[in-house]
Scaffold this motif. Structure first.
Motif, PDB file in Angstrom:
ATOM      1  N   ARG A 340       0.849  -1.089  -0.037  1.00 47.02           N
ATOM      2  CA  ARG A 340      -0.052  -0.141  -0.202  1.00 47.02           C
ATOM      3  C   ARG A 340       1.015   1.264   0.099  1.00 47.02           C
ATOM      4  O   ARG A 340       1.950   1.282   0.179  1.00 47.02           O
ATOM      5  N   PRO A 341       0.370   2.377  -0.375  1.00 43.28           N
ATOM      6  CA  PRO A 341       1.008   3.640  -0.378  1.00 43.28           C
ATOM      7  C   PRO A 341       1.430   3.932   1.193  1.00 43.28           C
ATOM      8  O   PRO A 341       0.778   3.168   2.153  1.00 43.28           O
ATOM      9  N   ASP A 342       2.341   4.838   1.397  1.00 48.18           N
ATOM     10  CA  ASP A 342       2.859   5.115   2.700  1.00 48.18           C
ATOM     11  C   ASP A 342       1.683   5.679   3.558  1.00 48.18           C
ATOM     12  O   ASP A 342       0.910   6.337   3.079  1.00 48.18           O
ATOM     13  N   GLY A 343       1.852   5.462   4.708  1.00 53.86           N
ATOM     14  CA  GLY A 343       0.812   5.936   5.866  1.00 53.86           C
ATOM     15  C   GLY A 343       1.408   6.734   6.987  1.00 53.86           C
ATOM     16  O   GLY A 343       2.738   6.701   7.082  1.00 53.86           O
ATOM     17  N   PRO A 344       0.826   7.074   8.217  1.00 53.64           N
ATOM     18  CA  PRO A 344       1.374   7.628   9.314  1.00 53.64           C
ATOM     19  C   PRO A 344       2.012   6.488  10.025  1.00 53.64           C
ATOM     20  O   PRO A 344       1.811   5.317   9.985  1.00 53.64           O
ATOM     21  N   PRO A 345       3.075   6.971  10.854  1.00 48.69           N
ATOM     22  CA  PRO A 345       3.832   6.136  11.710  1.00 48.69           C
ATOM     23  C   PRO A 345       3.048   5.841  12.940  1.00 48.69           C
ATOM     24  O   PRO A 345       2.195   6.381  13.163  1.00 48.69           O
ATOM     25  N   PRO A 346       3.339   4.529  13.250  1.00 46.84           N
ATOM     26  CA  PRO A 346       2.468   3.914  14.490  1.00 46.84           C
ATOM     27  C   PRO A 346       2.803   4.949  15.455  1.00 46.84           C
ATOM     28  O   PRO A 346       4.065   5.540  15.735  1.00 46.84           O
ATOM     29  N   ARG A 347       1.930   5.289  16.402  1.00 49.03           N
ATOM     30  CA  ARG A 347       2.036   6.041  17.599  1.00 49.03           C
ATOM     31  C   ARG A 347       2.296   5.244  18.934  1.00 49.03           C
ATOM     32  O   ARG A 347       1.689   4.157  18.925  1.00 49.03           O
ATOM     33  N   PHE A 348       3.233   5.701  19.779  1.00 46.49           N
ATOM     34  CA  PHE A 348       3.449   5.275  21.026  1.00 46.49           C
ATOM     35  C   PHE A 348       2.798   6.008  22.202  1.00 46.49           C
ATOM     36  O   PHE A 348       3.209   7.455  21.858  1.00 46.49           O
ATOM     37  N   ALA A 349       2.257   5.632  23.165  1.00 45.89           N
ATOM     38  CA  ALA A 349       2.194   6.739  24.121  1.00 45.89           C
ATOM     39  C   ALA A 349       2.004   6.092  25.622  1.00 45.89           C
ATOM     40  O   ALA A 349       1.613   4.910  25.778  1.00 45.89           O
ATOM     41  N   GLU A 350       2.648   6.594  26.680  1.00 48.33           N
ATOM     42  CA  GLU A 350       2.511   6.110  28.044  1.00 48.33           C
ATOM     43  C   GLU A 350       1.734   7.000  28.714  1.00 48.33           C
ATOM     44  O   GLU A 350       1.820   8.233  28.651  1.00 48.33           O
ATOM     45  N   TYR A 351       1.002   6.467  29.892  1.00 47.99           N
ATOM     46  CA  TYR A 351      -0.031   7.394  30.778  1.00 47.99           C
ATOM     47  C   TYR A 351       0.137   6.892  31.885  1.00 47.99           C
ATOM     48  O   TYR A 351       0.495   5.877  32.311  1.00 47.99           O
ATOM     49  N   ASP A 352      -0.119   7.709  32.964  1.00 51.88           N
ATOM     50  CA  ASP A 352       0.061   7.796  34.391  1.00 51.88           C
ATOM     51  C   ASP A 352      -1.079   6.609  34.846  1.00 51.88           C
ATOM     52  O   ASP A 352      -0.564   5.765  35.636  1.00 51.88           O
ATOM     53  N   ASP A 353      -1.994   6.396  34.110  1.00 53.46           N
ATOM     54  CA  ASP A 353      -3.071   5.144  34.843  1.00 53.46           C
ATOM     55  C   ASP A 353      -4.054   4.870  33.677  1.00 53.46           C
ATOM     56  O   ASP A 353      -4.006   5.521  32.609  1.00 53.46           O
ATOM     57  N   GLU A 354      -4.671   4.057  34.002  1.00 56.49           N
ATOM     58  CA  GLU A 354      -5.545   3.289  32.821  1.00 56.49           C
ATOM     59  C   GLU A 354      -6.628   4.160  32.542  1.00 56.49           C
ATOM     60  O   GLU A 354      -6.987   4.330  31.210  1.00 56.49           O
ATOM     61  N   ALA A 355      -7.260   5.050  33.518  1.00 55.76           N
ATOM     62  CA  ALA A 355      -8.314   6.087  33.050  1.00 55.76           C
ATOM     63  C   ALA A 355      -7.801   6.965  32.324  1.00 55.76           C
ATOM     64  O   ALA A 355      -8.523   7.574  31.172  1.00 55.76           O
ATOM     65  N   ALA A 356      -6.580   7.418  32.439  1.00 50.59           N
ATOM     66  CA  ALA A 356      -6.126   8.626  31.514  1.00 50.59           C
ATOM     67  C   ALA A 356      -5.708   7.881  30.208  1.00 50.59           C
ATOM     68  O   ALA A 356      -6.114   8.342  29.152  1.00 50.59           O
ATOM     69  N   GLU A 357      -5.343   6.617  29.830  1.00 48.91           N
ATOM     70  CA  GLU A 357      -5.039   6.020  28.869  1.00 48.91           C
ATOM     71  C   GLU A 357      -6.499   6.046  27.956  1.00 48.91           C
ATOM     72  O   GLU A 357      -6.467   6.190  26.923  1.00 48.91           O
ATOM     73  N   ALA A 358      -7.501   5.517  28.573  1.00 48.81           N
ATOM     74  CA  ALA A 358      -8.667   5.310  28.027  1.00 48.81           C
ATOM     75  C   ALA A 358      -9.121   6.611  27.479  1.00 48.81           C
ATOM     76  O   ALA A 358      -9.798   6.707  26.394  1.00 48.81           O
ATOM     77  N   ALA A 359      -9.226   7.435  28.436  1.00 47.96           N
ATOM     78  CA  ALA A 359      -9.627   8.900  27.745  1.00 47.96           C
ATOM     79  C   ALA A 359      -8.877   9.306  26.679  1.00 47.96           C
ATOM     80  O   ALA A 359      -9.326  10.086  25.679  1.00 47.96           O
ATOM     81  N   ALA A 360      -7.617   9.395  26.622  1.00 47.45           N
ATOM     82  CA  ALA A 360      -6.962   9.680  25.444  1.00 47.45           C
ATOM     83  C   ALA A 360      -7.369   8.627  24.236  1.00 47.45           C
ATOM     84  O   ALA A 360      -7.335   9.425  23.140  1.00 47.45           O
ATOM     85  N   VAL A 361      -7.464   7.632  24.434  1.00 45.13           N
ATOM     86  CA  VAL A 361      -7.973   6.722  23.071  1.00 45.13           C
ATOM     87  C   VAL A 361      -9.179   7.276  22.493  1.00 45.13           C
ATOM     88  O   VAL A 361      -9.530   7.263  21.473  1.00 45.13           O
ATOM     89  N   ALA A 362     -10.111   7.467  23.761  1.00 46.75           N
ATOM     90  CA  ALA A 362     -11.549   8.006  23.397  1.00 46.75           C
ATOM     91  C   ALA A 362     -11.368   9.335  22.576  1.00 46.75           C
ATOM     92  O   ALA A 362     -11.841   9.518  21.310  1.00 46.75           O
ATOM     93  N   GLY A 363     -10.140  10.313  22.834  1.00 42.40           N
ATOM     94  CA  GLY A 363     -10.128  11.387  22.227  1.00 42.40           C
ATOM     95  C   GLY A 363      -9.530  11.116  20.776  1.00 42.40           C
ATOM     96  O   GLY A 363      -9.970  12.130  19.876  1.00 42.40           O
ATOM     97  N   ARG A 364      -8.565  10.254  20.825  1.00 40.50           N
ATOM     98  CA  ARG A 364      -8.107  10.113  19.321  1.00 40.50           C
ATOM     99  C   ARG A 364      -9.109   9.463  18.341  1.00 40.50           C
ATOM    100  O   ARG A 364      -9.299   9.909  17.314  1.00 40.50           O
ATOM    101  N   ILE A 365      -9.897   8.805  19.187  1.00 44.88           N
ATOM    102  CA  ILE A 365     -11.010   8.117  18.011  1.00 44.88           C
ATOM    103  C   ILE A 365     -11.949   9.096  17.699  1.00 44.88           C
ATOM    104  O   ILE A 365     -12.521   9.313  16.636  1.00 44.88           O
ATOM    105  N   ARG A 366     -12.100  10.201  18.434  1.00 45.97           N
ATOM    106  CA  ARG A 366     -13.181  11.179  18.204  1.00 45.97           C
ATOM    107  C   ARG A 366     -12.390  12.097  17.085  1.00 45.97           C
ATOM    108  O   ARG A 366     -13.113  12.453  15.951  1.00 45.97           O
ATOM    109  N   ASP A 367     -11.224  12.323  17.113  1.00 47.20           N
ATOM    110  CA  ASP A 367     -10.402  12.964  15.716  1.00 47.20           C
ATOM    111  C   ASP A 367     -10.788  11.907  14.481  1.00 47.20           C
ATOM    112  O   ASP A 367     -10.540  12.559  13.439  1.00 47.20           O
ATOM    113  N   LEU A 368     -10.508  10.752  14.836  1.00 52.75           N
ATOM    114  CA  LEU A 368     -10.614   9.985  13.439  1.00 52.75           C
ATOM    115  C   LEU A 368     -12.023   9.863  13.045  1.00 52.75           C
ATOM    116  O   LEU A 368     -12.177  10.054  11.651  1.00 52.75           O
ATOM    117  N   LEU A 369     -13.005  10.148  13.771  1.00 50.78           N
ATOM    118  CA  LEU A 369     -14.338   9.869  13.459  1.00 50.78           C
ATOM    119  C   LEU A 369     -14.624  11.183  12.727  1.00 50.78           C
ATOM    120  O   LEU A 369     -15.388  11.463  11.623  1.00 50.78           O
TER     121      LEU A 369
END
Length: 710
Positions: A340-369
């Motif tokens: 396939r053509p080039d795409g964005p590089p994979p993203r890596f992220a570290e969070y303080d706790d699971e709630a922060a990780e889940a909230a950040a993932v939800a925010g990124r999903i909103r951006d994709l939507l």
């Protein structure tokens, strides 16, 4: 037997003669790459397709079936294709239909066996057919456990049921179970002899009630073919060509059934990827795939390595993940090449706790939507089902619809049952009208409005009905002259096979449940030590490698967007003692903030741990955990080890879980040798992450302190 060497990449129609040219569908092989084409039009006989993730294996094998049928090698009704999920079987049937192949059977192993067993039962058994156990078998296992005075808590029963299923899939009877389980080092929830007693009692109760479980379908069908020559002859007269998908995941019971189907013949095509073997805990093994050419020395072997699913960036990361695996056999050394053509590089992220990780993932999903990525093309994948809760909450708070894969079955939903009843009634009356608009009108009568409701349960019902319309549109596009009756038959078949249409919403799924699926955007979450690899895999190199393959499967589900994340603590404000997964080392770009290696992290890939006694490099997982090589004398405090085992037993009984869920034997041994005195020393032991520290850390350190003072 004539030798069957590799076939040429173009596989000219002249190879099958003028009769084949006259019956071959024009353009049947067009659009296949050279390797896919070689597999599709290989001569009849044994064919092994080593197919990497995203290389178009389903396309290849359906074109092979179509080519064999169109060129006159076999009639469509003589083909039996088997795979491991109802969804994959449904997709195979749809693709064959689009290629003009009607009548070929595409089913799961269990569905094929059930159909055959029902047909042959009156001849083999003679009395009424036994019923299939409805739902799971926990209730019956619980009855057997109760009679034997064994634990009946739900978690223990699940583990005990898993052992019975593993034994039956591995062709291990109750008498042999204790020795085999011991030899293989299985983590057992109860002593092997007690599980064998439970196994016998379960079989006794099941047979007295004249019930069959899913494993029985394979075993009884195999017995019917092996022990009744007339049954075997009738079956083999009917089916002459066999195709097995996901061959790396066959169990001994499935392989024996396949052998009974073949009856010494060799018209067999197998497709698989040993790098995606992730069901060893259930008895699956890649050995039949890897040994295929030993069994069939004349087999045609084709390697598919062109990845059409994922961007080069995702493919590169996947190659890095599996390239770090230890002891890879030759048949698994596929290296994917992104197409396939080039795409964005994979993203890596570290969070303080699971709630922060889940909230950040939800925010990124909103951006994709917001960027018009469909919700059904986004997935959040995790190692264990319990991790879904944080993401369900975060997505709900963000107003983002989601589906938990493995939740309520699509065809069991009330609105879907009502819709199918209305469609069935309408089809019986031979209504007039164009097919797809007719489906829309019928479904309008059960709640499908022109505009979707604003949200909530009403929107979920509307989405389910809309999915039925989209399935009608798909049928109309792939089947000439599609009718309402044909559509209802397709729905009935899908309901029977539990092959639902796509419903709009973010997918939440475990890595195991994601096998065979793909999305535009994938979030791999919770990538911390003790979760991936899972705690119980520590100390077992083969188990660690299976966890690596599971991670590889997760990476290769992504087409374009891939995010990988982990949290240092379970709860907000918790101590940040979790360590990111060892599988991430060497993957994160050096200039990325998450590339730092905290003092409590395991050593990076390529860096050797050293024995604390002799200074030699440590390689085996158990050696790294203990901090010494196995040749050096154990520095274990036997009094402390005994106290730790006593403490673990008490806590396991309190929690009503197997002892290894608290800590494995290897972890207790490491604690008894290293005698940690604070949190930092405790989490430095491989297998003890933040969750274990928060739950058991203070108690373990107290046991160590008391043993030292006594």
């Amino acid at each position: 037997m004539p030798r069957r060497g590799p076939v040429g990449p173009l596989c000219e129609d002249a190879a099958v003669g003028s009769a084949a040219r006259s019956t071959s569908r024009p353009g049947l092989l067009e659009g296949l790459d050279p390797e896919q084409r070689a597999a599709a039009c290989a001569p009849r006989g044994p064919v092994c397709v080593l197919a990497g993730a995203g290389t178009g294996k389903t396309r290849t094998i359906t074109h092979r079936i179509a080519y064999l049928v169109r060129s006159g090698h076999v009639a469509a009704g003589q083909v039996l294709a088997v795979t491991f999920t109802a969804r994959a079987a449904g997709e195979m049937r749809a693709r064959l239909r689009a290629l003009g192949v009607e009548g070929a059977q595409a089913r799961t192993f269990h569905a094929a066996a059930l159909r055959q067993l029902r047909y042959f039962w009156p001849r083999v058994v003679g009395d009424r057919q036994w019923d299939l156990i409805d739902g799971n078998k926990l209730r019956l296992v619980g009855q057997a456990a109760n009679r034997l005075g064994m634990p009946t808590e739900a978690e223990v029963l699940r583990d005990l049921t898993g052992e019975i299923e593993w034994a039956k899939a591995s062709l291990v009877g109750p008498d042999d179970y204790p020795a085999v389980a011991s030899r293989l080092g299985r983590d057992l929830p109860e002593p092997g002899t007690r599980i064998a007693e439970l196994y016998r009692m379960y079989e006794k109760l099941k047979n007295e009630a004249q019930l069959l479980d899913f494993d029985d379908l394979l075993l009884h069908t195999t017995a019917a073919l092996e022990e009744h020559s007339a049954v075997a002859q009738e079956f083999r007269d009917r089916y002459r060509c066999f195709v097995v998908d996901e061959y790396q995941d066959v169990t001994p019971a499935q392989q024996r059934l396949l052998d009974a189907w073949l009856g010494g013949r060799d018209d067999l095509t197998v497709v698989g990827d040993a790098n995606q073997t992730i069901y060893s805990f259930g008895g699956a093994s890649p050995r039949p795939l890897l040994d295929f050419t030993r069994r069939f020395p004349e087999a045609t072997v084709v390697r598919l390595e062109r990845d059409y699913r994922s961007t080069p960036q995702v493919v590169s990361l996947a190659n890095q993940v599996i390239g770090a695996a230890r002891g890879r056999p030759a048949g698994s050394r596929l290296r994917l090449v992104g197409q396939r053509p080039d795409g964005p590089p994979p993203r890596f992220a570290e969070y303080d706790d699971e709630a922060a990780e889940a909230a950040a993932v939800a925010g990124r999903i909103r951006d994709l939507l917001d960027a018009d990525v469909p919700a059904s093309e986004i997935a959040v994948l995790y190692r264990v089902n319990a991790q879904s809760e944080a993401y369900e909450q975060a997505l709900s708070e963000a107003g983002i619809p989601y589906l938990v894969r493995g939740g309520e079955r699509f065809f069991a939903r009330r609105e879907v049952r009502q819709a199918m009843s209305a469609l069935r009634t309408a089809a019986a009356g031979e209504p007039d009208g164009e097919f797809v608009p007719l489906v829309r009108r019928i479904l309008a009568g059960v709640g499908l409005t022109e505009q979707p409701p604003p949200g909530g349960a009403a929107k979920e019902r509307w989405d389910a009905l809309l999915a039925l319309v989209e399935l009608a549109e798909e049928l109309a596009a792939t089947t000439e002259g599609a009718t309402l009756a044909r559509y209802v038959a397709e729905l009935e078949q899908r309901a029977s096979a539990q092959h639902p249409p796509t419903v709009e919403g973010i997918t939440l799924a475990s890595l195991h449940a994601a096998k065979g699926l793909e999305w535009d955007a994938v979030f791999l979450v919770g990538l911390a030590e003790g979760t991936l690899p899972i705690q119980r895999a520590d100390g077992d190199d083969s188990a660690i490698e299976e966890e690596r393959r599971l991670f590889y499967v997760g990476v290769t589900r992504a087409r374009q967007y891939l995010s990988l994340s982990w949290a240092l603590s379970r709860s907000p404000g918790g101590r940040p003692h979790r360590r990111r997964s060892r599988f991430l080392y060497g993957l994160i770009p050096e200039d990325h903030p998450a590339a730092r290696v905290p003092r409590t992290q395991p050593r990076a890939a390529g860096s050797k741990s050293r024995c604390r006694l002799c200074g030699s490099a440590l390689n085996a997982t158990l050696e790294v955990k203990l901090g010494r090589c196995t040749n050096c004398p154990a520095d274990v405090d036997e009094n402390l080890l005994a106290r730790l085992k006593e403490w673990r037993g008490d806590r396991a009984r309190q929690l009503k879980v197997p002892a290894y869920v608290v800590f494995t034997d290897a972890t207790l041994l490491a604690i008894a040798e290293q005698r940690p005195t604070d949190d930092r020393a405790l989490v430095a032991i491989s297998g003890i992450g933040a969750t274990k520290l928060e739950r058991f850390g203070a108690e373990v350190l107290a046991v160590v302190r008391e043993a030292h003072e006594s």
